[in-house]
Design an enzyme around this catalytic site. Structure first.
Site, PDB file in Angstrom:
ATOM      1  N   HIS A 240      -9.689   2.669   2.540  1.00 46.30           N
ATOM      2  CA  HIS A 240      -8.835   1.539   2.887  1.00 46.30           C
ATOM      3  C   HIS A 240      -8.898   1.322   4.399  1.00 46.30           C
ATOM      4  O   HIS A 240      -8.869   2.285   5.166  1.00 46.30           O
ATOM      5  CB  HIS A 240      -7.390   1.867   2.471  1.00 46.30           C
ATOM      6  CG  HIS A 240      -6.463   0.708   2.557  1.00 46.30           C
ATOM      7  ND1 HIS A 240      -5.946   0.261   3.748  1.00 46.30           N
ATOM      8  CD2 HIS A 240      -5.976  -0.108   1.594  1.00 46.30           C
ATOM      9  CE1 HIS A 240      -5.166  -0.787   3.508  1.00 46.30           C
ATOM     10  NE2 HIS A 240      -5.164  -1.032   2.209  1.00 46.30           N
ATOM     11  N   CYS A 278      -9.571  -4.785   1.681  1.00 49.04           N
ATOM     12  CA  CYS A 278      -8.173  -5.217   1.777  1.00 49.04           C
ATOM     13  C   CYS A 278      -8.164  -6.430   2.700  1.00 49.04           C
ATOM     14  O   CYS A 278      -8.275  -6.297   3.919  1.00 49.04           O
ATOM     15  CB  CYS A 278      -7.279  -4.103   2.306  1.00 49.04           C
ATOM     16  SG  CYS A 278      -5.571  -4.658   2.479  1.00 49.04           S
ATOM     17  N   HIS A 305      -7.995  -5.219  -2.622  1.00 53.93           N
ATOM     18  CA  HIS A 305      -6.599  -5.600  -2.414  1.00 53.93           C
ATOM     19  C   HIS A 305      -6.607  -7.042  -1.948  1.00 53.93           C
ATOM     20  O   HIS A 305      -7.156  -7.333  -0.881  1.00 53.93           O
ATOM     21  CB  HIS A 305      -5.974  -4.799  -1.269  1.00 53.93           C
ATOM     22  CG  HIS A 305      -5.636  -3.381  -1.609  1.00 53.93           C
ATOM     23  ND1 HIS A 305      -5.051  -2.532  -0.695  1.00 53.93           N
ATOM     24  CD2 HIS A 305      -5.755  -2.670  -2.749  1.00 53.93           C
ATOM     25  CE1 HIS A 305      -4.851  -1.354  -1.268  1.00 53.93           C
ATOM     26  NE2 HIS A 305      -5.269  -1.408  -2.502  1.00 53.93           N
ATOM     27  N   ASP A 358      -1.992  -7.494  -3.563  1.00 56.27           N
ATOM     28  CA  ASP A 358      -1.389  -6.553  -2.631  1.00 56.27           C
ATOM     29  C   ASP A 358      -0.137  -7.223  -2.061  1.00 56.27           C
ATOM     30  O   ASP A 358      -0.189  -8.357  -1.599  1.00 56.27           O
ATOM     31  CB  ASP A 358      -2.390  -6.237  -1.519  1.00 56.27           C
ATOM     32  CG  ASP A 358      -2.012  -4.992  -0.747  1.00 56.27           C
ATOM     33  OD1 ASP A 358      -1.180  -4.227  -1.232  1.00 56.27           O
ATOM     34  OD2 ASP A 358      -2.568  -4.791   0.345  1.00 56.27           O
ATOM     35  N   HIS A 359       0.942  -6.530  -2.112  1.00 55.27           N
ATOM     36  CA  HIS A 359       2.230  -6.997  -1.589  1.00 55.27           C
ATOM     37  C   HIS A 359       2.601  -8.374  -2.172  1.00 55.27           C
ATOM     38  O   HIS A 359       1.837  -8.976  -2.924  1.00 55.27           O
ATOM     39  CB  HIS A 359       2.232  -7.094  -0.060  1.00 55.27           C
ATOM     40  CG  HIS A 359       1.809  -5.822   0.614  1.00 55.27           C
ATOM     41  ND1 HIS A 359       1.737  -5.694   1.969  1.00 55.27           N
ATOM     42  CD2 HIS A 359       1.451  -4.618   0.111  1.00 55.27           C
ATOM     43  CE1 HIS A 359       1.330  -4.472   2.286  1.00 55.27           C
ATOM     44  NE2 HIS A 359       1.153  -3.799   1.163  1.00 55.27           N
ATOM     45  N   TYR A 375       6.468  -4.467  -2.297  1.00 51.77           N
ATOM     46  CA  TYR A 375       6.127  -4.159  -3.694  1.00 51.77           C
ATOM     47  C   TYR A 375       7.181  -4.628  -4.689  1.00 51.77           C
ATOM     48  O   TYR A 375       7.484  -3.940  -5.658  1.00 51.77           O
ATOM     49  CB  TYR A 375       5.828  -2.662  -3.841  1.00 51.77           C
ATOM     50  CG  TYR A 375       4.494  -2.304  -3.218  1.00 51.77           C
ATOM     51  CD1 TYR A 375       3.313  -2.486  -3.923  1.00 51.77           C
ATOM     52  CD2 TYR A 375       4.411  -1.856  -1.905  1.00 51.77           C
ATOM     53  CE1 TYR A 375       2.082  -2.201  -3.352  1.00 51.77           C
ATOM     54  CE2 TYR A 375       3.184  -1.568  -1.321  1.00 51.77           C
ATOM     55  CZ  TYR A 375       2.017  -1.737  -2.052  1.00 51.77           C
ATOM     56  OH  TYR A 375       0.799  -1.471  -1.477  1.00 51.77           O
TER      57      TYR A 375
HETATM   58  C1  DNO Z   1      -0.051  -0.474   1.693  1.00 48.33           C
HETATM   59  C2  DNO Z   1      -1.209   0.211   1.169  1.00 48.33           C
HETATM   60  C3  DNO Z   1      -1.603   1.457   1.939  1.00 48.33           C
HETATM   61  C4  DNO Z   1      -2.752   2.121   1.217  1.00 48.33           C
HETATM   62  C5  DNO Z   1      -3.288   3.324   1.898  1.00 48.33           C
HETATM   63  C6  DNO Z   1      -4.552   3.771   1.227  1.00 48.33           C
HETATM   64  O1  DNO Z   1       0.471  -1.347   1.093  1.00 48.33           O
HETATM   65  O2  DNO Z   1      -2.267  -0.658   1.058  1.00 48.33           O
HETATM   66  O3  DNO Z   1      -0.525   2.339   1.991  1.00 48.33           O
HETATM   67  O4  DNO Z   1      -2.328   2.524  -0.021  1.00 48.33           O
HETATM   68  O5  DNO Z   1      -3.544   3.097   3.224  1.00 48.33           O
HETATM   69  O6  DNO Z   1      -4.799   5.112   1.479  1.00 48.33           O
END
Ligand code: DNO
Length: 405
Positions: A240, A278, A305, A358-359, A375
């Site tokens: 990530h 991401c 993500h 993501d989020h 989340y």
């Molecule tokens: C946040 C996430 C991060 C991710 C880590 C992966 O929303 O994308 O906490 O899980 O960095 O190791």
């Protein structure tokens, strides 16, 4: 030419026993895969097969699949190459083998020193009344310069930012000060680590003298050690990126740009040494061209993500709706669909790449609830629905351009 039928695998992050959203709820989002971790195990320990199987069975009993582990955290000793780092690497290898044995084939991890993802405001009110996460450079600088009083911090900010940060810090009353400190140090969901003020100062101190090049070398050492084991276990690693994608508190961050990502996949050339794309993390840096990166690094993307950010000015950004903001999400999706086609054409079997929204904003009924920052249920559900529609539209469009269904 085969016509691409395989969709991206729609997944959802679930925090296991800590989560207030149940697996039964998640089924109704349309996601089929679960992204989770054994959050209760200490960082650096081996994940035993029976613990993995217990969680896996629980997920499967709800009609879902455990698709991705996010994350198997990397111990700070490995990042600094001190202490028992080699034995932590051995433990990591065993965890990879155990996960592979249990049929879990994708592992997400990061190599950010001390802090995982970082924001300064968890309840930034957007134009429609929903709330978003925000990183405000001035607030961050205020904390670093005037609350933490990190030696040498003033070298890391432009003079204008320092002036504004001073005013900001002077206006911080007890509650806001406490909230800002907690937001930065306590660790956001999935961070696995949080610090008190003193612990944090000690951690920062322990990185003294570790340059970006040192951290890169430590990362490449780690990758070269664990990737052969991942190959043996049939596990795809997916690093990530840094969030935000620049140095914080003078700590090096080395997975922030396209050249960073390219160098690390070249450090050990294998499909098992791959990336988490991401879009929100890379997207907070204007020179990161996300559709182009998706195209050029696509062959090494093992997990996705999807999230958007609106860059405001300098390093300040907030999380925008998934299809709006600084990242060209349709360009990214087009590149992903093309990447899948390429995988089919070249005989690769990993065509259904796992993707998660993501989020999401905190909105509607969630505004009255206690939810994990970023989340919440409804905001992510909106994000997933939008991305799903975007994907379908692009896929149908490309398919019809390429020939009949
Ligand atoms: C946040 C996430 C991060 C991710 C880590 C992966 O929303 O994308 O906490 O899980 O960095 O190791």
């Amino acid at each position: 030419m085969t016509i691409i039928k395989a969709k991206l695998e729609q997944t959802w992050r679930w925090f296991g026993t800590y989560d207030t959203i149940s697996l039964t709820d998640i089924r109704q989002t349309g996601a089929t895969g679960i992204v989770t971790a054994l959050h209760h195990l200490p960082i650096g320990s081996i994940w035993p097969v029976h613990e993995i199987m217990k969680r896996k069975n629980e997920i499967e009993q709800s009609g879902l699949t455990w698709s991705v582990v996010e994350s198997v955290p990397v111990h700070e000793d490995i990042k600094r190459q001190i202490g028992k780092f080699q034995s932590y690497i051995d433990n990591y290898k065993q965890t990879i083998l155990n996960l592979g044995k249990c049929g879990i084939h994708t592992i997400c991890y990061n190599f950010m020193p001390v802090l995982d993802w970082t924001r300064t405001d968890l309840e930034y009110i957007t134009a429609d009344g929903s709330t978003a996460l925000r990183f405000e450079e001035v607030a961050f600088a205020a904390f670093d310069l005037f609350i933490l009083r990190r030696p040498g911090a003033e070298e890391d900010y432009l003079p204008g930012v320092i002036d504004e940060a001073k005013v900001f810090a002077e206006g911080l009353g007890g509650d806001r000060l406490e909230a800002l400190t907690k937001t930065i140090l306590a660790g956001l969901p999935g961070s696995e680590e949080g610090y008190t003020f003193t612990e944090f100062q000690e951690m920062l101190q322990s990185y003294h003298g570790i340059s970006a090049d040192d951290l890169k070398n430590n990362l490449y050492h780690f990758i070269r050690e664990v990737t052969p084991v991942a190959v043996e276990a049939g596990v795809r690693l997916a690093i990530h990126p840094d969030d935000p994608p620049f140095s914080l508190f003078g700590l090096p961050r080395v997975v922030s740009t396209e050249p960073d990502a390219k160098a690390l996949i070249e450090a050990y050339d294998s499909p098992n040494n791959g990336l988490t794309l991401c879009t929100g993390s890379y997207g907070a840096r204007p020179e990161n061209d996300l559709p182009g990166m998706t195209m050029r690094l696509g062959h090494r993307i093992n997990f996705i993500h999807l999230r958007n950010v609106q860059i405001e000015n300098g390093r300040t950004f907030h999380e925008s709706d998934h299809l709006e903001g600084s990242v060209d999400m349709s360009g990214v999706m087009r590149a992903l669909v093309n990447e899948q086609q390429h995988r089919i054409d070249t005989g690769r079997t990993d065509v259904t790449i796992p993707m998660r929204p993501d989020h999401g904003h905190k909105m509607l009924y969630d505004l009255k609830k206690d939810t994990f920052p970023g989340y919440s249920l409804i905001g992510r559900l909106r994000g997933l629905a939008e991305i799903r529609g975007l994907e379908m539209g692009i896929r149908k469009n490309i398919t019809s351009l390429n020939g009949p269904k």
